[in-house]
Design a protein around this motif. Sequence first.
Motif, short mmCIF file in Angstrom:
data_model
loop_
_atom_site.label_atom_id
_atom_site.label_comp_id
_atom_site.label_asym_id
_atom_site.label_seq_id
_atom_site.Cartn_x
_atom_site.Cartn_y
_atom_site.Cartn_z
N MET A 1 30.52 34.10 30.41
CA MET A 1 29.10 34.30 30.58
C MET A 1 28.28 33.62 29.49
O MET A 1 27.17 33.22 29.73
CB MET A 1 28.77 35.80 30.58
N LYS A 2 28.84 33.47 28.29
CA LYS A 2 28.11 32.84 27.20
C LYS A 2 28.08 31.32 27.37
O LYS A 2 27.30 30.65 26.71
CB LYS A 2 28.75 33.21 25.87
N ILE A 3 28.87 30.78 28.23
CA ILE A 3 28.92 29.34 28.42
C ILE A 3 27.66 28.83 29.13
O ILE A 3 27.15 27.78 28.79
CB ILE A 3 30.20 28.95 29.21
N LEU A 4 27.15 29.57 30.10
CA LEU A 4 25.98 29.15 30.86
C LEU A 4 24.75 28.97 29.95
O LEU A 4 24.10 27.92 30.01
CB LEU A 4 25.69 30.14 31.98
N PRO A 5 24.39 29.93 29.09
CA PRO A 5 23.23 29.69 28.20
C PRO A 5 23.48 28.53 27.23
O PRO A 5 22.56 27.79 26.91
CB PRO A 5 23.07 31.00 27.44
N PHE A 6 24.70 28.38 26.78
CA PHE A 6 25.02 27.30 25.86
C PHE A 6 24.79 25.94 26.50
O PHE A 6 24.15 25.06 25.93
CB PHE A 6 26.48 27.43 25.38
#
Length: 165
Positions: A1-6
Amino acid sequence: MKILPFFSVIIMMFLGPSKCSEAQKIQKNPPLPLGEIYFETWASPIKSGGSGFNLFIPINENNDSGIALDSVYFRNQYAKLVKKITDSSLVYIAQFDNPQRSNDDIIMSSDPLEEMKNVPPAVPKKMPFNLGPTEAMVSYQVDGEVRYFKIENIKEKASNKTPRS
């Protein structure tokens, strides 16, 4: 899930600056043959009348191309250009007012409601161009598209008028 904002932040970093170059179309040469560009300072004989300067952009030939100059950025100010036809020449004039530095209108009172009537000072807007003291950026439209050209080495002429022209 943290990959999308990154990844969205990374994409914005690459796409953001690319749109800035499209926003301002700066031409190397003016679209019209220009005469000697100059400015004249003026001051009102009345103390509260203010002061400022006018920028003059003469056009050397008849303008049959349909191009009209719109506005100008000069000395950290912005002004609309006004078209003036005299005898057989065409001149665009921009009027710039020097900011008033008077504190005559400040209300000092022990009553906070009276002091609320004070007008806040005008905050100057940030200039979209980095210009020197003898440089100006002029905007004009071609087929509905706003374009800009830069004028350099603007001379100051002695003014023989005190009020605005």
